[in-house]
Scaffold this active site. Structure first.
Site, PDB file in Angstrom:
ATOM      1  N   ASP A  22       1.521  -1.800   5.001  1.00  0.00           N
ATOM      2  CA  ASP A  22       1.369  -1.381   3.601  1.00  0.00           C
ATOM      3  C   ASP A  22       0.406  -2.301   2.854  1.00  0.00           C
ATOM      4  OD1 ASP A  22       3.467   0.455   4.066  1.00  0.00           O
ATOM      5  OD2 ASP A  22       4.925  -1.154   3.677  1.00  0.00           O
ATOM      6  N   VAL A  23       0.239  -3.510   3.390  1.00  0.00           N
ATOM      7  CA  VAL A  23      -0.572  -4.526   2.713  1.00  0.00           C
ATOM      8  C   VAL A  23      -1.572  -5.127   3.691  1.00  0.00           C
ATOM      9  CG1 VAL A  23      -0.509  -6.717   1.452  1.00  0.00           C
ATOM     10  CG2 VAL A  23       1.421  -5.137   1.285  1.00  0.00           C
TER      11      VAL A  23
END
Ligand code: PLP
Ligand code: CA
Length: 306
Positions: A22-23
């Site tokens: 997600d990051v």
């Protein structure tokens, strides 16, 4: 650790890899650009990640710039970004001093070896400092300085200095080294923005911030606490700010001993090496510190077809 996955040209592999995160924490120089030259496809690749809901953070060891300077550089190269997305070693060191170090009330000043990036970030955190780019320190040592230093005279050794912070300083000199040495000897906390021995410029290497603290390490026989990659103090600060799940985060970098080590020691879900910077394919494949996966270049992520 298993051999890293080579993902260039592997569409399914790329998709699967990207779906795990997600990051994305991005090293900058050597990944997004080299010097002032942006790599083709950088803008599109970051766009692709953002379009797919990924958060991006720009994590740089460059201490000579503030986050605002860096944001300007990113935007100047055509990369949309905000100051909040930038995490520089100058900022990392400044928030460590203001929020983590518990300095006595009368020892709150920082003696800076470094450039304006550090000064701007310290100012933003309301941390008082001396040294840095002040012309009073960019001069030759004088015969009378030796005596004043030996006597601990407050006209040359500020009694309120409780920290020595060492970053890259293009005007490093004998006077600054002598003062930094005496401050640490008198009990100041010894910090470094980062300890990279060298930094790339114009296709070769030049002295890095680590080479500024090296003479002090030689004199003192002790090492500074580093607030840049691969120090986990920086990772903890990034996590504190962005509140992400480490298992769903990936560090992208060109250098095994800073970026990849940073991600591995931080127990991130992934590390992704690119071959457009310092480390070679040989290091990625058979070195002691290996990324989970690697690419010829960052824009090979576009081959995921997402
Ligand atoms: N330090 C300085 C002064 C630099 O100019 C650079 C690269 O531009 C670096 C460190 C390394 O930066 P990064 O961590 O983005 O590769
Ligand atoms: Ca780099």
């Amino acid at each position: 650790t298993p051999a890293p996955l080579y993902l260039t040209g592997n569409k399914d592999g790329l998709r699967e890899f990207l779906s795990k995160f997600d990051v994305f924490l991005f090293d900058c120089d050597g990944v997004l650009w080299s010097g002032d030259h942006i790599f083709p496809g950088t803008v599109e690749t970051l766009e692709l990640l953002r379009k797919n809901g990924k958060q991006v953070v720009f994590v740089t060891n460059n201490s000579t710039k503030s986050r605002a300077d860096y944001c300007k550089k990113l935007q100047g190269l055509g990369i949309p970004s905000t100051v909040e997305e930038v995490f520089s070693s100058s900022y990392s060191a400044s928030i460590y001093i203001s929020r983590i170090l518990d300095l006595p009330k009368d020892k709150k000043k920082v003696f800076v070896i470094g450039e304006t990036g550090i000064e701007q970030e310290l100012r933003a955190e309301n941390v008082p400092f001396i040294g840095g780019t002040d012309p009073a320190y960019r001069r030759d040592i004088q015969p009378q300085d030796y005596k004043l230093i030996a006597e601990g005279d407050s006209s040359i050794l500020d009694p309120e200095v409780g920290v020595v912070l060492v970053g890259l300083d293009f005007h490093l000199n004998y006077l600054k080294l002598a003062l930094a040495f005496h401050y640490v000897k008198r009990g100041a906390v010894f910090l470094a923005t980062n300890i990279d021995s060298t930094l790339p410029n114009s296709g070769t290497l030049f002295p890095g911030a680590g080479s500024m603290s090296a003479p002090l390490i030689m004199m003192l026989g002790s090492e500074p606490t580093s607030l840049g990659k691969p120090s986990q103090a920086m990772m903890d600060a990034i996590e504190g700010k962005f509140k992400f799940d480490r298992s769903r985060a990936c560090m992208v970098g060109d250098r095994v001993n800073t970026d990849i080590r940073f991600g591995l020691e931080g127990k991130l879900g992934g590390t992704l090496g690119v071959l457009t910077g310092v480390s070679s394919k040989d290091e990625f494949v058979s070195g002691a510190v290996r990324p989970h996966a690697y690419l010829d270049k960052l824009s090979d992520l576009l081959g995921s077809g997402l």
